[in-house]
Design an enzyme around this catalytic site. Structure first.
Site, PDB file in Angstrom:
ATOM      1  N   PHE A  16      -2.619   3.674  -5.400  1.00 19.73           N
ATOM      2  CA  PHE A  16      -3.854   3.995  -6.122  1.00 19.73           C
ATOM      3  C   PHE A  16      -3.993   3.125  -7.375  1.00 19.73           C
ATOM      4  O   PHE A  16      -4.934   2.331  -7.497  1.00 19.73           O
ATOM      5  CB  PHE A  16      -3.846   5.484  -6.467  1.00 19.73           C
ATOM      6  CG  PHE A  16      -4.834   5.920  -7.505  1.00 19.73           C
ATOM      7  CD1 PHE A  16      -6.141   5.455  -7.483  1.00 19.73           C
ATOM      8  CD2 PHE A  16      -4.457   6.808  -8.502  1.00 19.73           C
ATOM      9  CE1 PHE A  16      -7.063   5.867  -8.444  1.00 19.73           C
ATOM     10  CE2 PHE A  16      -5.358   7.223  -9.461  1.00 19.73           C
ATOM     11  CZ  PHE A  16      -6.661   6.752  -9.437  1.00 19.73           C
ATOM     12  N   ASP A  36       5.174  -3.589  -1.820  1.00 16.17           N
ATOM     13  CA  ASP A  36       5.010  -2.171  -1.509  1.00 16.17           C
ATOM     14  C   ASP A  36       5.730  -1.869  -0.196  1.00 16.17           C
ATOM     15  O   ASP A  36       5.773  -2.711   0.695  1.00 16.17           O
ATOM     16  CB  ASP A  36       3.516  -1.825  -1.364  1.00 16.17           C
ATOM     17  CG  ASP A  36       3.208  -0.397  -1.767  1.00 16.17           C
ATOM     18  OD1 ASP A  36       3.751   0.524  -1.124  1.00 16.17           O
ATOM     19  OD2 ASP A  36       2.430  -0.197  -2.710  1.00 16.17           O
ATOM     20  N   THR A  40       3.656   5.848   0.392  1.00 12.37           N
ATOM     21  CA  THR A  40       2.489   6.651   0.021  1.00 12.37           C
ATOM     22  C   THR A  40       1.269   5.778  -0.230  1.00 12.37           C
ATOM     23  O   THR A  40       0.196   6.301  -0.525  1.00 12.37           O
ATOM     24  CB  THR A  40       2.768   7.492  -1.241  1.00 12.37           C
ATOM     25  OG1 THR A  40       3.084   6.620  -2.335  1.00 12.37           O
ATOM     26  CG2 THR A  40       3.916   8.446  -1.001  1.00 12.37           C
ATOM     27  N   TYR A  67      14.072 -11.229  -4.756  1.00 10.75           N
ATOM     28  CA  TYR A  67      14.319 -12.552  -5.327  1.00 10.75           C
ATOM     29  C   TYR A  67      13.034 -13.369  -5.268  1.00 10.75           C
ATOM     30  O   TYR A  67      12.701 -13.956  -4.232  1.00 10.75           O
ATOM     31  CB  TYR A  67      15.463 -13.245  -4.581  1.00 10.75           C
ATOM     32  CG  TYR A  67      16.750 -12.447  -4.647  1.00 10.75           C
ATOM     33  CD1 TYR A  67      17.545 -12.465  -5.786  1.00 10.75           C
ATOM     34  CD2 TYR A  67      17.146 -11.644  -3.572  1.00 10.75           C
ATOM     35  CE1 TYR A  67      18.709 -11.707  -5.861  1.00 10.75           C
ATOM     36  CE2 TYR A  67      18.314 -10.892  -3.634  1.00 10.75           C
ATOM     37  CZ  TYR A  67      19.088 -10.926  -4.783  1.00 10.75           C
ATOM     38  OH  TYR A  67      20.235 -10.172  -4.864  1.00 10.75           O
ATOM     39  N   GLY A 105      16.634  -6.320 -13.638  1.00 11.06           N
ATOM     40  CA  GLY A 105      17.510  -7.442 -13.334  1.00 11.06           C
ATOM     41  C   GLY A 105      16.726  -8.704 -13.012  1.00 11.06           C
ATOM     42  O   GLY A 105      17.088  -9.806 -13.443  1.00 11.06           O
ATOM     43  N   LYS A 108      15.244 -10.023 -16.246  1.00  8.22           N
ATOM     44  CA  LYS A 108      16.292 -10.701 -17.025  1.00  8.22           C
ATOM     45  C   LYS A 108      16.551 -12.096 -16.474  1.00  8.22           C
ATOM     46  O   LYS A 108      16.644 -13.074 -17.225  1.00  8.22           O
ATOM     47  CB  LYS A 108      17.567  -9.860 -16.992  1.00  8.22           C
ATOM     48  CG  LYS A 108      18.756 -10.501 -17.678  1.00  8.22           C
ATOM     49  CD  LYS A 108      20.021  -9.690 -17.434  1.00  8.22           C
ATOM     50  CE  LYS A 108      21.252 -10.435 -17.932  1.00  8.22           C
ATOM     51  NZ  LYS A 108      22.505  -9.751 -17.560  1.00  8.22           N
ATOM     52  N   TYR A 148      11.286  13.512  -9.952  1.00  7.37           N
ATOM     53  CA  TYR A 148      10.289  12.602 -10.536  1.00  7.37           C
ATOM     54  C   TYR A 148      10.430  12.559 -12.056  1.00  7.37           C
ATOM     55  O   TYR A 148      10.536  11.479 -12.650  1.00  7.37           O
ATOM     56  CB  TYR A 148       8.889  13.067 -10.138  1.00  7.37           C
ATOM     57  CG  TYR A 148       7.773  12.170 -10.602  1.00  7.37           C
ATOM     58  CD1 TYR A 148       7.570  10.915 -10.028  1.00  7.37           C
ATOM     59  CD2 TYR A 148       6.895  12.575 -11.603  1.00  7.37           C
ATOM     60  CE1 TYR A 148       6.547  10.086 -10.444  1.00  7.37           C
ATOM     61  CE2 TYR A 148       5.854  11.759 -12.020  1.00  7.37           C
ATOM     62  CZ  TYR A 148       5.686  10.516 -11.442  1.00  7.37           C
ATOM     63  OH  TYR A 148       4.663   9.705 -11.862  1.00  7.37           O
ATOM     64  N   LYS A 152      11.955   9.241 -13.968  1.00 11.53           N
ATOM     65  CA  LYS A 152      11.157   8.450 -14.911  1.00 11.53           C
ATOM     66  C   LYS A 152      11.793   8.412 -16.300  1.00 11.53           C
ATOM     67  O   LYS A 152      11.697   7.413 -17.013  1.00 11.53           O
ATOM     68  CB  LYS A 152       9.739   9.027 -14.994  1.00 11.53           C
ATOM     69  CG  LYS A 152       8.904   8.806 -13.741  1.00 11.53           C
ATOM     70  CD  LYS A 152       8.507   7.351 -13.577  1.00 11.53           C
ATOM     71  CE  LYS A 152       7.465   7.166 -12.481  1.00 11.53           C
ATOM     72  NZ  LYS A 152       7.012   5.762 -12.358  1.00 11.53           N
TER      73      LYS A 152
END
Length: 315
Positions: A16, A36, A40, A67, A105, A108, A148, A152
């Site tokens: 969304f 993705d 969902t 990568y 990662g 970085k 969830y 987060k």
């Protein structure tokens, strides 16, 4: 060739929020890489973008390393509605935590600026109202929503640790209730549920007595906040609340949707789910000051646009 054009990675890019963000980034002249796993998300959300040469889509799960070479990363990958994130709570936590480790990662390694789509759910059942960014929250770590909420919260911890330990440039946004076109028709969230029930003339399901409050931000306003936050200098890390501070009860929302759809639906009341917050409203003072941002789309206008989108799902 335009060498100043940025290559931007959006995880959860077919979801969304992600699909709207991809569209905005393309309109701003960027190359966009959408990642993705379609758990969902919906391919229909990006089917028009696929035809654009500057857009690329990859099926990939962020719990595995990625990568690629990019300039900016928007990390949006994670189921966001209770029905979806409670379906496989272990995977939800892994998506937030392991996904954050993998994207940080990557940031970085390639020295990319990275944005984290955090959530108002990190405040839990708030004891401070409205919620400011300084409030540390009141979350049940053992409840069905914890996969969830806590996922987060750990992701935010990782972002700030990578920032302090490795110098990664981070931007963290805490997103409050958002709605609009491209919402999944079966995501189980209140706006989509109410609209579909009203369009079908079915009873509109309210949990509790409908007196719990929420604030609803239209998706275009939220995406504007994303872009403005990402555009700030390195000293601005967040977290910054992004949402609409206009608070209404769930019952009032149902009544407005019934009126806007000219529906014959009645109200049906069910028990309140465990750990469902009774109040949720952002203090957006920091966003106003730092980003010169606040929502501009009214609830009536936003609901009208969202209703028009959902009409195609009603037989």
């Amino acid at each position: 060739m335009n060498f100043s054009r940025k290559r931007v990675l959006v995880t959860g890019g077919a979801g969304f929020l992600g699909s709207h963000l991809c569209e905005r980034l393309l309109a701003d002249g960027n190359d966009v890489l959408c990642v993705d796993n379609y758990f969902t998300s919906r391919k229909q959300n990006i089917e028009l973008l696929i035809k654009i040469p500057k857009f690329e889509a990859i099926r990939h799960d962020v719990t595995f390393p990625l990568y690629v070479e990019v300039d900016e990363i928007y990390n949006l990958a994670c189921p966001a509605s209770p029905i979806h994130y409670q379906f496989d709570p272990v995977q939800t936590t892994k998506t937030s935590v392991v996904g954050a480790v993998n994207m940080l990662g990557l940031a970085k390694r390639v020295k990319a600026k990275i944005f984290q789509a955090s959530t108002s759910e990190i405040y839990g059942e708030p004891q401070v109202h409205p919620q400011t960014e300084l409030y540390c929250g009141n979350v049940n770590t053992l409840g069905p929503r914890a996969c969830y909420d806590e996922g987060k919260r750990v992701a935010e911890t990782l972002f700030f640790d990578y920032h302090r330990q490795h110098g990664v440039e981070i931007k963290v946004a805490r997103i409050f209730n958002t709605y609009g076109p491209n919402m999944h028709p079966q995501d189980g969230r209140v706006v989509s549920n109410f609209i579909l029930q009203a369009l079908r003339g079915n009873p509109i399901t309210l949990y509790g007595d409908g007196s719990q409050t929420r604030s609803f931000c239209f998706v275009s306003d939220l995406i504007e906040g994303f872009v403005r936050l990402m555009g700030t200098d390195a000293s601005v890390t967040g977290p910054i609340n992004l949402g609409n501070p206009h608070e209404i009860t769930i019952r009032e929302l149902a009544e407005r949707i019934i009126a806007l759809t000219n529906s014959s639906s009645t109200l049906a009341f069910e028990p309140l789910p465990q750990d469902d917050p009774t109040q949720r409203c952002p203090d957006i003072g920091l966003a106003r000051k730092t980003l010169d941002w606040e929502p501009t789309v009214s609830l009536e206008d936003g609901l009208a646009r969202t209703i028009a989108y959902f009409q195609k799902f009603v037989a």
